[in-house]
Design a protein around this motif. Structure first.
Motif, PDB file in Angstrom:
ATOM      1  N   ASN A   1     -11.963  39.894  -2.807  1.00  0.00           N
ATOM      2  CA  ASN A   1     -11.383  38.674  -3.367  1.00  0.00           C
ATOM      3  C   ASN A   1     -12.193  38.174  -4.554  1.00  0.00           C
ATOM      4  O   ASN A   1     -11.627  37.769  -5.579  1.00  0.00           O
ATOM      5  CB  ASN A   1     -11.299  37.583  -2.293  1.00  0.00           C
ATOM      6  N   CYS A   2     -13.509  38.187  -4.420  1.00  0.00           N
ATOM      7  CA  CYS A   2     -14.360  37.752  -5.533  1.00  0.00           C
ATOM      8  C   CYS A   2     -14.134  38.649  -6.749  1.00  0.00           C
ATOM      9  O   CYS A   2     -13.959  38.163  -7.870  1.00  0.00           O
ATOM     10  CB  CYS A   2     -15.833  37.788  -5.121  1.00  0.00           C
ATOM     11  N   ALA A   3     -14.130  39.970  -6.534  1.00  0.00           N
ATOM     12  CA  ALA A   3     -13.924  40.903  -7.635  1.00  0.00           C
ATOM     13  C   ALA A   3     -12.571  40.691  -8.291  1.00  0.00           C
ATOM     14  O   ALA A   3     -12.449  40.681  -9.522  1.00  0.00           O
ATOM     15  CB  ALA A   3     -14.046  42.344  -7.124  1.00  0.00           C
ATOM     16  N   CYS A   4     -11.548  40.492  -7.477  1.00  0.00           N
ATOM     17  CA  CYS A   4     -10.189  40.350  -8.001  1.00  0.00           C
ATOM     18  C   CYS A   4     -10.059  39.102  -8.859  1.00  0.00           C
ATOM     19  O   CYS A   4      -9.486  39.145  -9.963  1.00  0.00           O
ATOM     20  CB  CYS A   4      -9.199  40.309  -6.841  1.00  0.00           C
ATOM     21  N   PHE A   5     -10.582  37.977  -8.388  1.00  0.00           N
ATOM     22  CA  PHE A   5     -10.388  36.735  -9.142  1.00  0.00           C
ATOM     23  C   PHE A   5     -11.335  36.621 -10.334  1.00  0.00           C
ATOM     24  O   PHE A   5     -11.020  35.932 -11.308  1.00  0.00           O
ATOM     25  CB  PHE A   5     -10.485  35.532  -8.201  1.00  0.00           C
TER      26      PHE A   5
ATOM     27  N   GLY B   1     -21.855  41.673  -8.460  1.00  0.00           N
ATOM     28  CA  GLY B   1     -22.978  41.580  -7.538  1.00  0.00           C
ATOM     29  C   GLY B   1     -23.693  40.249  -7.653  1.00  0.00           C
ATOM     30  O   GLY B   1     -24.008  39.614  -6.638  1.00  0.00           O
ATOM     31  N   GLY B   2     -23.928  39.806  -8.882  1.00  0.00           N
ATOM     32  CA  GLY B   2     -24.606  38.524  -9.078  1.00  0.00           C
ATOM     33  C   GLY B   2     -23.803  37.367  -8.533  1.00  0.00           C
ATOM     34  O   GLY B   2     -24.351  36.440  -7.901  1.00  0.00           O
ATOM     35  N   PHE B   3     -22.487  37.392  -8.744  1.00  0.00           N
ATOM     36  CA  PHE B   3     -21.652  36.299  -8.258  1.00  0.00           C
ATOM     37  C   PHE B   3     -21.631  36.253  -6.734  1.00  0.00           C
ATOM     38  O   PHE B   3     -21.767  35.183  -6.139  1.00  0.00           O
ATOM     39  CB  PHE B   3     -20.225  36.451  -8.780  1.00  0.00           C
ATOM     40  N   VAL B   4     -21.451  37.416  -6.081  1.00  0.00           N
ATOM     41  CA  VAL B   4     -21.399  37.444  -4.621  1.00  0.00           C
ATOM     42  C   VAL B   4     -22.721  36.990  -4.023  1.00  0.00           C
ATOM     43  O   VAL B   4     -22.754  36.227  -3.048  1.00  0.00           O
ATOM     44  CB  VAL B   4     -21.016  38.851  -4.114  1.00  0.00           C
ATOM     45  N   VAL B   5     -23.838  37.439  -4.608  1.00  0.00           N
ATOM     46  CA  VAL B   5     -25.159  37.015  -4.115  1.00  0.00           C
ATOM     47  C   VAL B   5     -25.314  35.508  -4.253  1.00  0.00           C
ATOM     48  O   VAL B   5     -25.710  34.814  -3.300  1.00  0.00           O
ATOM     49  CB  VAL B   5     -26.278  37.747  -4.883  1.00  0.00           C
ATOM     50  N   ALA B   6     -24.988  34.969  -5.430  1.00  0.00           N
ATOM     51  CA  ALA B   6     -25.137  33.533  -5.652  1.00  0.00           C
ATOM     52  C   ALA B   6     -24.194  32.730  -4.754  1.00  0.00           C
ATOM     53  O   ALA B   6     -24.582  31.714  -4.169  1.00  0.00           O
ATOM     54  CB  ALA B   6     -24.870  33.214  -7.126  1.00  0.00           C
ATOM     55  N   PHE B   7     -22.950  33.188  -4.646  1.00  0.00           N
ATOM     56  CA  PHE B   7     -21.980  32.467  -3.817  1.00  0.00           C
ATOM     57  C   PHE B   7     -22.395  32.491  -2.352  1.00  0.00           C
ATOM     58  O   PHE B   7     -22.267  31.489  -1.640  1.00  0.00           O
ATOM     59  CB  PHE B   7     -20.593  33.092  -3.979  1.00  0.00           C
ATOM     60  N   SER B   8     -22.915  33.623  -1.879  1.00  0.00           N
ATOM     61  CA  SER B   8     -23.334  33.738  -0.484  1.00  0.00           C
ATOM     62  C   SER B   8     -24.460  32.773  -0.157  1.00  0.00           C
ATOM     63  O   SER B   8     -24.534  32.236   0.950  1.00  0.00           O
ATOM     64  CB  SER B   8     -23.766  35.173  -0.179  1.00  0.00           C
ATOM     65  N   MET B   9     -25.349  32.549  -1.131  1.00  0.00           N
ATOM     66  CA  MET B   9     -26.490  31.673  -0.883  1.00  0.00           C
ATOM     67  C   MET B   9     -26.098  30.209  -0.733  1.00  0.00           C
ATOM     68  O   MET B   9     -26.815  29.435  -0.094  1.00  0.00           O
ATOM     69  CB  MET B   9     -27.506  31.824  -2.017  1.00  0.00           C
ATOM     70  N   VAL B  10     -24.968  29.823  -1.323  1.00  0.00           N
ATOM     71  CA  VAL B  10     -24.554  28.408  -1.263  1.00  0.00           C
ATOM     72  C   VAL B  10     -23.137  28.273  -0.698  1.00  0.00           C
ATOM     73  O   VAL B  10     -22.498  27.250  -0.883  1.00  0.00           O
ATOM     74  CB  VAL B  10     -24.627  27.758  -2.665  1.00  0.00           C
ATOM     75  N   SER B  11     -22.657  29.302  -0.008  1.00  0.00           N
ATOM     76  CA  SER B  11     -21.265  29.302   0.435  1.00  0.00           C
ATOM     77  C   SER B  11     -20.959  28.154   1.383  1.00  0.00           C
ATOM     78  O   SER B  11     -19.889  27.547   1.311  1.00  0.00           O
ATOM     79  CB  SER B  11     -20.930  30.635   1.104  1.00  0.00           C
TER      80      SER B  11
ATOM     81  N   LEU C   1     -22.380  25.184   1.569  1.00  0.00           N
ATOM     82  CA  LEU C   1     -22.324  23.945   0.793  1.00  0.00           C
ATOM     83  C   LEU C   1     -21.027  23.867  -0.006  1.00  0.00           C
ATOM     84  O   LEU C   1     -20.332  22.849   0.012  1.00  0.00           O
ATOM     85  CB  LEU C   1     -23.526  23.877  -0.156  1.00  0.00           C
ATOM     86  N   VAL C   2     -20.681  24.945  -0.691  1.00  0.00           N
ATOM     87  CA  VAL C   2     -19.514  24.943  -1.581  1.00  0.00           C
ATOM     88  C   VAL C   2     -18.212  24.826  -0.797  1.00  0.00           C
ATOM     89  O   VAL C   2     -17.331  24.036  -1.122  1.00  0.00           O
ATOM     90  CB  VAL C   2     -19.511  26.224  -2.448  1.00  0.00           C
ATOM     91  N   LYS C   3     -18.081  25.600   0.286  1.00  0.00           N
ATOM     92  CA  LYS C   3     -16.821  25.664   1.017  1.00  0.00           C
ATOM     93  C   LYS C   3     -16.638  24.502   1.976  1.00  0.00           C
ATOM     94  O   LYS C   3     -15.523  23.981   2.124  1.00  0.00           O
ATOM     95  CB  LYS C   3     -16.724  26.986   1.774  1.00  0.00           C
ATOM     96  N   GLU C   4     -17.703  24.063   2.642  1.00  0.00           N
ATOM     97  CA  GLU C   4     -17.554  23.048   3.676  1.00  0.00           C
ATOM     98  C   GLU C   4     -17.892  21.640   3.217  1.00  0.00           C
ATOM     99  O   GLU C   4     -17.477  20.677   3.853  1.00  0.00           O
ATOM    100  CB  GLU C   4     -18.446  23.407   4.886  1.00  0.00           C
ATOM    101  N   LYS C   5     -18.641  21.519   2.137  1.00  0.00           N
ATOM    102  CA  LYS C   5     -18.980  20.194   1.632  1.00  0.00           C
ATOM    103  C   LYS C   5     -18.186  19.840   0.379  1.00  0.00           C
ATOM    104  O   LYS C   5     -17.715  18.710   0.235  1.00  0.00           O
ATOM    105  CB  LYS C   5     -20.490  20.119   1.322  1.00  0.00           C
ATOM    106  N   LEU C   6     -18.045  20.800  -0.537  1.00  0.00           N
ATOM    107  CA  LEU C   6     -17.316  20.538  -1.773  1.00  0.00           C
ATOM    108  C   LEU C   6     -15.857  20.976  -1.678  1.00  0.00           C
ATOM    109  O   LEU C   6     -15.076  20.690  -2.576  1.00  0.00           O
ATOM    110  CB  LEU C   6     -17.995  21.275  -2.942  1.00  0.00           C
ATOM    111  N   TYR C   7     -15.484  21.672  -0.615  1.00  0.00           N
ATOM    112  CA  TYR C   7     -14.106  22.135  -0.386  1.00  0.00           C
ATOM    113  C   TYR C   7     -13.581  22.992  -1.545  1.00  0.00           C
ATOM    114  O   TYR C   7     -12.469  22.822  -2.016  1.00  0.00           O
ATOM    115  CB  TYR C   7     -13.168  20.952  -0.130  1.00  0.00           C
ATOM    116  N   ILE C   8     -14.428  23.899  -2.015  1.00  0.00           N
ATOM    117  CA  ILE C   8     -14.034  24.838  -3.066  1.00  0.00           C
ATOM    118  C   ILE C   8     -14.262  26.239  -2.535  1.00  0.00           C
ATOM    119  O   ILE C   8     -15.333  26.540  -1.996  1.00  0.00           O
ATOM    120  CB  ILE C   8     -14.848  24.613  -4.361  1.00  0.00           C
ATOM    121  N   ASN C   9     -13.272  27.108  -2.670  1.00  0.00           N
ATOM    122  CA  ASN C   9     -13.412  28.453  -2.119  1.00  0.00           C
ATOM    123  C   ASN C   9     -13.716  29.467  -3.221  1.00  0.00           C
ATOM    124  O   ASN C   9     -13.790  29.135  -4.404  1.00  0.00           O
ATOM    125  CB  ASN C   9     -12.147  28.849  -1.342  1.00  0.00           C
ATOM    126  N   GLU C  10     -13.849  30.742  -2.788  1.00  0.00           N
ATOM    127  CA  GLU C  10     -14.220  31.800  -3.729  1.00  0.00           C
ATOM    128  C   GLU C  10     -13.134  32.085  -4.751  1.00  0.00           C
ATOM    129  O   GLU C  10     -13.408  32.646  -5.812  1.00  0.00           O
ATOM    130  CB  GLU C  10     -14.553  33.088  -2.966  1.00  0.00           C
TER     131      GLU C  10
END
Length: 430
Positions: free
Chosen positions: A302-306, A19-29, A31-40
């Motif tokens: 996907n988040c849970a699996c990885f 839950g913490g990871f998904v919440v945090a990732f959603s808040m900066v998704s 920036l992370v995916k489109e600017k830093l080119y890093i996925n979940e």
């Protein structure tokens, strides 16, 4: 109660971590995916390693049960089934029929080539293993992972710079070859466990191909087509609403793997076939258009699996000289697999694949071969069919069971790390 709170790696911590990871990732998704080119995929794996037994020791799935392989197998099965079903649904109407020739040329020779080459280098780098054992390990590394594939080709940069026809072909290929890893694994295991080659080949044809692969595809297709017709009927009668169509997205995938795995058939191919069949005429896609529920489910799974994979990776087994495993051997094997597993056959075959227009696209498609959830699933499935190894292993079957997961886990970890560079502008051929 206090003892429970102080217990390290309690399963309840998984809910907090996920839950913490998904919440945090959603808040900066964005920036992370489109600017830093890093996925979940990369972030989830890294977070799992950080929370896992080799760092913070908060999240250790191996401590939850005495049968970790069964737990791992079912986690990977559900996530793979959802990913494969999603790819089947999202492909255009009748895509598999229209592009069957291209997929057949791209999937079968490429998998066979990579399987044999990888097995040869496993045999050369790990001399204690026989070539048959090398084939079993190579079978786990043969399929392209559909979960990582979807995370990459669905990204904004890929949508902008990689042609649509190539993205669809890579998605369909990743779904097809994931289920087709079963025959490659089964012939290896039958040759390892059966007393004669004749018996091994006979079982491989009857069970590996006819019962698992062909029956799995037929069952998945029938289920998908049947549910599509039932949903059309209930819609005409006014019994089903739009939200219920989206619910079928999750329910049918789980139902399909339940039926096929109970029967012992290829549940991965069945899930992909069901997804393709249910959207064959485009009606299901039209009803679920612009619905985001399935994408949200995919993201959470996907988040849970990885995160699970990151915590599950057996780092302590990457250096086991008594089994013939050393870091330099693992690194060399990974580099060989990246270079030789897919690139040479696709450079030779791309002229017969209309969706691949030139050698640069063939090079991109060849380099694009992520290994992840599928490899871990197949390797864990293999362990459930092999003899439990003693210490030290007493025969070749036990040795294979002892070294299979460390080798596969190392290759998967390296593959996850380098695949984030697929989304970098400097690494794409366009």
């Amino acid at each position: 109660m206090i003892d429970h709170l102080l217990e390290v790696s309690s399963p309840s911590y998984a809910y907090i971590i996920l839950g913490g990871f998904v919440v945090a990732f959603s808040m900066v998704s964005l920036l992370v995916k489109e600017k830093l080119y890093i996925n979940e995929v990369v972030l989830g794996t890294g977070f799992g390693v950080l929370m896992g037994p080799h760092c913070a020791n908060i999240f250790d799935p191996r401590s939850w049960t005495t049968d970790t392989n069964r737990l791992t197998l079912e986690v990977m099965r559900v996530v793979l089934a959802m990913g494969l079903f999603a790819i089947g649904v999202e492909l255009p109407q009748s895509y598999m029929a229209k592009h069957a020739k291209s997929l057949m040329i791209m999937v079968v020779p490429t998998m066979a080539f990579g399987w044999l080459v990888s097995a040869g280098f496993v045999r050369a780098l790990f001399p204690n293993l026989s070539f048959i054992s090398g084939l079993a390990i190579a079978a786990c590394l043969t399929p392209t992972d559909p979960i990582i594939c979807a995370a990459i080709v669905g990204g904004r940069f890929a949508v902008k710079h990689v042609p649509l026809n190539l993205r669809r072909l890579l998605a369909a290929e990743s779904a097809s070859n994931d289920g087709l890893a079963y025959p490659f694994l089964s012939i290896s295991l039958y040759l390892t466990t059966e007393s004669s080659r004749r018996a091994a080949i006979g079982k491989w044809f009857l069970i590996g191909w006819l019962y698992q692969v062909i029956l799995g595809v037929i069952l998945g297709s029938i289920l998908g087509y049947a549910f599509s017709q039932i949903m059309k009927y209930t819609q005409n009668k006014g019994f089903i609403d739009r939200q219920s169509y989206v619910a079928q997205y999750l329910a049918l995938a789980v139902f399909t793997i339940g039926v096929t795995s109970t029967l012992g058939s290829d549940d991965l191919l069945a899930a992909f076939a069901a997804g393709s069949a249910i959207s064959w005429d485009g009606h299901f896609n039209l009803q679920t258009e612009n619905e985001m529920f399935s994408s949200v489910i995919d993201l959470v799974l996907n988040c849970a699996c990885f995160i699970y994979i990151g915590a599950w990776i057996p780092f302590e087994q990457f250096n086991a000289p008594d089994l013939g495993i050393t870091p330099w051997r693992l690194v060399v094997l990974f580099l060989v697999i990246v270079i030789l597993r897919r690139i040479p056959p696709l450079l030779l075959l791309y002229k017969w694949i209309p969706e691949i227009r030139n050698w640069r696209e063939a090079m991109f498609s060849g380099h694009f071969g992520p290994m992840g959830v599928g490899a871990i699933f197949i390797s864990t499935l293999a362990l459930t069919r092999l003899e439990t190894p003693q210490n030290p292993p007493q025969n070749q079957e036990q040795l294979l069971a002892a070294v299979l997961q460390p080798i596969v886990a190392f290759v998967v970890l390296c593959s996850i790390i380098i695949r984030k560079h697929h989304t970098y502008p400097t690494s794409t051929p366009y």
